[in-house]
Write a protein that holds these residues in place. Structure first.
Motif, short mmCIF file in Angstrom:
data_model
loop_
_atom_site.label_atom_id
_atom_site.label_comp_id
_atom_site.label_asym_id
_atom_site.label_seq_id
_atom_site.Cartn_x
_atom_site.Cartn_y
_atom_site.Cartn_z
N UNK A 156 4.62 -4.29 10.05
CA UNK A 156 4.78 -3.28 9.00
C UNK A 156 6.24 -3.23 8.56
N UNK A 157 6.44 -3.26 7.24
CA UNK A 157 7.77 -3.07 6.65
C UNK A 157 7.76 -1.74 5.89
N UNK A 158 8.87 -1.01 5.98
CA UNK A 158 9.07 0.18 5.16
C UNK A 158 10.29 -0.07 4.28
N UNK A 159 10.13 0.25 2.99
CA UNK A 159 11.23 0.08 2.05
C UNK A 159 11.81 1.42 1.66
N UNK A 160 13.10 1.45 1.44
CA UNK A 160 13.82 2.67 1.07
C UNK A 160 13.64 2.96 -0.41
N UNK A 193 0.84 -1.19 0.00
CA UNK A 193 0.00 0.00 0.00
C UNK A 193 0.88 1.25 0.00
N UNK A 194 0.31 2.37 -0.46
CA UNK A 194 0.98 3.66 -0.32
C UNK A 194 0.49 4.39 0.93
N UNK A 195 -0.51 3.82 1.61
CA UNK A 195 -1.12 4.48 2.76
C UNK A 195 -0.54 3.94 4.06
N UNK A 196 0.15 4.80 4.80
CA UNK A 196 0.69 4.38 6.09
C UNK A 196 -0.44 4.00 7.03
N UNK A 197 -1.51 4.78 7.02
CA UNK A 197 -2.64 4.47 7.90
C UNK A 197 -3.22 3.09 7.60
N UNK A 198 -3.36 2.77 6.33
CA UNK A 198 -3.88 1.46 5.94
C UNK A 198 -2.95 0.35 6.40
N UNK A 245 0.66 7.52 17.22
CA UNK A 245 2.11 7.54 17.47
C UNK A 245 2.84 6.52 16.59
N UNK A 246 2.27 5.30 16.49
CA UNK A 246 2.92 4.28 15.66
C UNK A 246 2.85 4.66 14.19
N UNK A 247 1.71 5.20 13.76
CA UNK A 247 1.57 5.65 12.37
C UNK A 247 2.62 6.69 12.04
N UNK A 248 2.86 7.63 12.95
CA UNK A 248 3.85 8.67 12.70
C UNK A 248 5.27 8.11 12.68
N UNK A 249 5.55 7.10 13.50
CA UNK A 249 6.87 6.45 13.47
C UNK A 249 7.11 5.81 12.12
N UNK A 250 6.10 5.13 11.60
CA UNK A 250 6.23 4.49 10.29
C UNK A 250 6.41 5.56 9.21
N UNK A 251 5.59 6.61 9.26
CA UNK A 251 5.65 7.67 8.24
C UNK A 251 7.01 8.33 8.22
N UNK A 252 7.63 8.47 9.38
CA UNK A 252 8.93 9.11 9.46
C UNK A 252 10.03 8.33 8.74
N UNK A 253 9.80 7.03 8.54
CA UNK A 253 10.79 6.19 7.87
C UNK A 253 10.66 6.21 6.35
N UNK A 254 9.53 6.72 5.84
CA UNK A 254 9.34 6.76 4.39
C UNK A 254 10.36 7.72 3.77
N UNK A 255 11.04 7.23 2.78
CA UNK A 255 12.02 8.08 2.09
C UNK A 255 13.40 8.06 2.71
N UNK A 256 13.59 7.30 3.81
CA UNK A 256 14.93 7.19 4.39
C UNK A 256 15.71 6.15 3.62
#
Length: 267
Positions: A220-224, A207-212, A255-266
């Motif tokens: 949750x995985x975040x990719x660079x 998904x492109x939606x962090x909230x989703x 709070x968890x949603x914002x932690x995940x969002x902060x990793x997008x683009x790193x």
């Protein structure tokens, strides 16, 4: 293995449906040069997990899903499911695409029956299977309808039913709600969560939606940015059986949603 209601990962011991990526990388030939879509990746997904993947456009999310599906072959490394190497697509790994891609000349029921029919299941049994899954996704009244008579959200529900009718151990979902309006998307998130929670299946959801991702996932995985690497991998700190509209407004969810969002683009 059933979904883990605490949102924690199952153990890494290999069971029938554990997915393991061993140093998996993927490159392809671009217009002018070779492109590294996915950097060397190690990943274990336990049976019954709901793994949600987010990241910027072009980070390799869909490449990773296509590798898991067997549509692509790793340039390096290997993928195993239950200890068996993935070398081609399999009915055990069902794919739900962003567009429903239903066959317009078939009825809704016939679309859902297609997998069992191709496997040689008898007519009465495949109708029973199709009707069961249409009821599961709330489309029983539309069994005889043509796909073009359905709304976009209903078509996606039909596609999910078609995948489930093959009884895959693993569901691979590539932004299945990305083209839907917000209200339909929220409703289908709850439908998918209900189905997954009762099925014990493994889900890998892009998904492109962090909230989703946070709402649906047990992990949750975040990719660079390209070449794609996993830069965040954590269990979701909410019980899998306590997802509802009220959860989205809690301080813990935000709070968890914002932690995940902060990793997008790193990266």
């Amino acid at each position: 293995m059933r979904p883990n209601p605490g949102g924690q990962r199952p153990s890494d011991s290999v069971d029938d449906h554990t997915v393991v990526l061993h140093g998996v990388a993927h490159r392809y030939r671009g217009r002018d040069a070779e492109v590294q879509a996915l950097a060397s990746t190690d990943l274990t997904i336990g049976g019954g997990e709901f793994v949600a993947v987010v990241g910027p456009s072009g980070c390799g999310k869909t490449t990773l899903l296509q590798l898991l599906a067997g549509f692509l072959t790793p340039t390096e490394g290997r993928i195993t499911v239950g200890g068996e190497q993935v070398t081609a697509p399999s009915p055990d790994r069902g794919v739900v695409f962003q567009q429903a891609n239903l066959y317009p000349w078939m009825s809704v029921r016939a679309n859902v029956e297609l997998g069992p029919r191709l496997r040689g299941v008898a007519r009465a049994e495949r109708r029973r299977i199709a009707d069961h899954h249409l009821e599961l996704v709330g489309l029983s009244e539309f069994a005889k309808a043509a796909p073009y008579e359905l709304s976009g959200g209903m078509q996606q529900r039909c596609q999910i039913a078609r995948v489930l009718a093959n009884d895959p151990a693993i569901m691979l979902l590539d932004e299945p709600f990305g083209a839907l309006d917000a209200l339909t998307r929220d409703r289908l998130q709850d439908e998918l969560h209900r189905i997954w929670l009762g099925s014990g299946k493994t889900a890998f959801f892009i998904t492109h939606s962090v909230e989703e991702a946070v709402y649906l996932g047990t992990r949750v995985l975040v990719m660079s940015p390209r070449p794609g690497r996993i830069v965040f991998d954590e269990p979701v700190p909410f019980p899998a059986d306590a997802r509802d509209a009220a959860l989205r407004a809690t301080p813990e969810f935000v709070a968890f949603r914002e932690r995940v969002a902060a990793k997008i683009g790193t990266g």
